[in-house]
Design a protein around this motif. Structure first.
Motif, PDB file in Angstrom:
ATOM      1  N   ASP A  75       0.806  -1.220   0.000  1.00  0.00           N
ATOM      2  CA  ASP A  75       0.000   0.000   0.000  1.00  0.00           C
ATOM      3  C   ASP A  75       0.841   1.273   0.000  1.00  0.00           C
ATOM      4  O   ASP A  75       0.440   2.284  -0.569  1.00  0.00           O
ATOM      5  N   VAL A  76       1.995   1.224   0.672  1.00  0.00           N
ATOM      6  CA  VAL A  76       2.845   2.411   0.812  1.00  0.00           C
ATOM      7  C   VAL A  76       4.294   2.007   0.575  1.00  0.00           C
ATOM      8  O   VAL A  76       4.750   0.966   1.072  1.00  0.00           O
ATOM      9  N   VAL A  77       5.012   2.823  -0.179  1.00  0.00           N
ATOM     10  CA  VAL A  77       6.457   2.659  -0.363  1.00  0.00           C
ATOM     11  C   VAL A  77       7.137   3.891   0.209  1.00  0.00           C
ATOM     12  O   VAL A  77       6.829   5.020  -0.186  1.00  0.00           O
ATOM     13  N   GLU A 226       1.351   9.938   9.560  1.00  0.00           N
ATOM     14  CA  GLU A 226       0.194  10.783   9.253  1.00  0.00           C
ATOM     15  C   GLU A 226       0.085  11.033   7.750  1.00  0.00           C
ATOM     16  O   GLU A 226      -1.015  11.027   7.185  1.00  0.00           O
ATOM     17  N   ALA A 227       1.215  11.232   7.084  1.00  0.00           N
ATOM     18  CA  ALA A 227       1.187  11.448   5.631  1.00  0.00           C
ATOM     19  C   ALA A 227       0.617  10.228   4.907  1.00  0.00           C
ATOM     20  O   ALA A 227      -0.087  10.357   3.902  1.00  0.00           O
ATOM     21  N   ALA A 228       0.914   9.048   5.439  1.00  0.00           N
ATOM     22  CA  ALA A 228       0.441   7.812   4.810  1.00  0.00           C
ATOM     23  C   ALA A 228      -1.036   7.552   5.073  1.00  0.00           C
ATOM     24  O   ALA A 228      -1.672   6.813   4.307  1.00  0.00           O
ATOM     25  N   THR A 229      -1.579   8.150   6.123  1.00  0.00           N
ATOM     26  CA  THR A 229      -2.931   7.766   6.559  1.00  0.00           C
ATOM     27  C   THR A 229      -3.922   8.911   6.644  1.00  0.00           C
ATOM     28  O   THR A 229      -5.088   8.682   6.966  1.00  0.00           O
ATOM     29  N   ASP A 230      -3.511  10.154   6.359  1.00  0.00           N
ATOM     30  CA  ASP A 230      -4.406  11.291   6.588  1.00  0.00           C
ATOM     31  C   ASP A 230      -5.432  11.508   5.480  1.00  0.00           C
ATOM     32  O   ASP A 230      -6.304  12.383   5.582  1.00  0.00           O
TER      33      ASP A 230
END
Length: 268
Positions: A75-77, A226-230
């Motif tokens: 989902d995130v790199v 927070e950047a990944a989930t906001d």
């Protein structure tokens, strides 16, 4: 459904702190590093997979990411691997310059390229690219380091436009000074006698007293989380009080004024 993050340079500093934070939030973490055999903490944590990855090795990047994406839906790199090459340009060898560009910049481009088809097919995904205050503002003795970090900033903004149509986000985390052993562990220095006074003045910023005032690495990791989930469609996250102060000065006073102010600081 459990989410997965892939992190480069996870053996220490911000990479390791971020890996621990995401794991504590219930994520699966793919933590990559050059020498996983030396890792003593992450591999014992639940849902953390530690893998070898030298980001200067293009073939290993491709094979590792193929292996990971065959096993997991990422989902995130987080493109975090890098180090500081500090010294005036005249003090640096061509080999040092090439190694800095390969590690700090080409690795981000190559990892991003390798993961893009995975995200495109999913129609979702987020790249978190770690830059620096010196990827927004130039500073003496940081010419090549800043060149790589400015380049990542421009690369990330351009990729954000390219990938928006597929539901993929690209975000930049630009930390200031962090309370880590970066200055010892991940910094390479160049020396030149003609610039001794300048180098001595700049070096004050890396003193133990000054570094004690820097932002805790755990706080920068929190901003990364927070950047990944906001769920915000936001490009740049300026991380740390010193970074915010310098960036706000550039925005308010203007780049030209700030450049003149910095020149004055280092005119002897």
């Amino acid at each position: 459904m459990q989410k997965t993050i892939f992190i480069t340079g996870a053996s220490s500093g911000l990479g390791k702190s971020t890996a621990k934070l995401f794991q504590s939030k219930g994520w699966r973490v793919i933590a990559t590093m050059r020498n996983p055999e030396k890792e003593t903490e992450l591999h014992i944590l639940k849902d953390v997979v530690v893998l070898p990855l030298d980001v200067t090795n293009p073939e290993q990047i491709i094979s590792t990411i193929k292996k990971v994406t065959n096993l997991y839906s990422v989902d995130v790199v987080m493109n975090n691997a890098g180090y500081g090459l500090i010294g005036v340009l005249e003090s640096l060898s061509d080999e040092q310059i090439h190694r800095q560009i390969a590690t700090n910049l080409l690795s981000v481009i190559r990892v991003s390229k390798a993961f893009t088809p995975h995200f495109r097919e999913k129609k979702s995904g987020t790249f978190l690219n770690i830059t620096s205050t010196f990827g927004l503002i130039g500073f003496p003795t940081c010419s090549i380091y800043s060149a790589t970090k400015f380049a990542i900033d421009g690369f990330s903004e351009s990729m954000a436009y390219e990938l928006a149509q597929f539901g993929i986000q690209v975000k930049i985390i630009a930390p200031g000074g962090m309370q880590t052993d970066f200055a010892v562990r991940s910094m390479e220095l160049g020396q030149h006698t003609a610039y001794e006074q300048l180098t001595a003045e700049v070096s004050k910023g890396y003193s133990p007293e000054q570094m004690a005032n820097y932002t805790k690495v755990e706080d920068i990791a929190q901003i990364t989380y927070e950047a990944a989930t906001d769920n915000q469609n936001k490009l740049r996250y300026i991380a740390g009080n010193d970074a915010i102060g310098l960036y706000e000065e550039r925005v308010k006073a203007g780049a030209e004024k700030q450049v003149q102010n910095i020149k004055t600081m280092f005119t002897f």
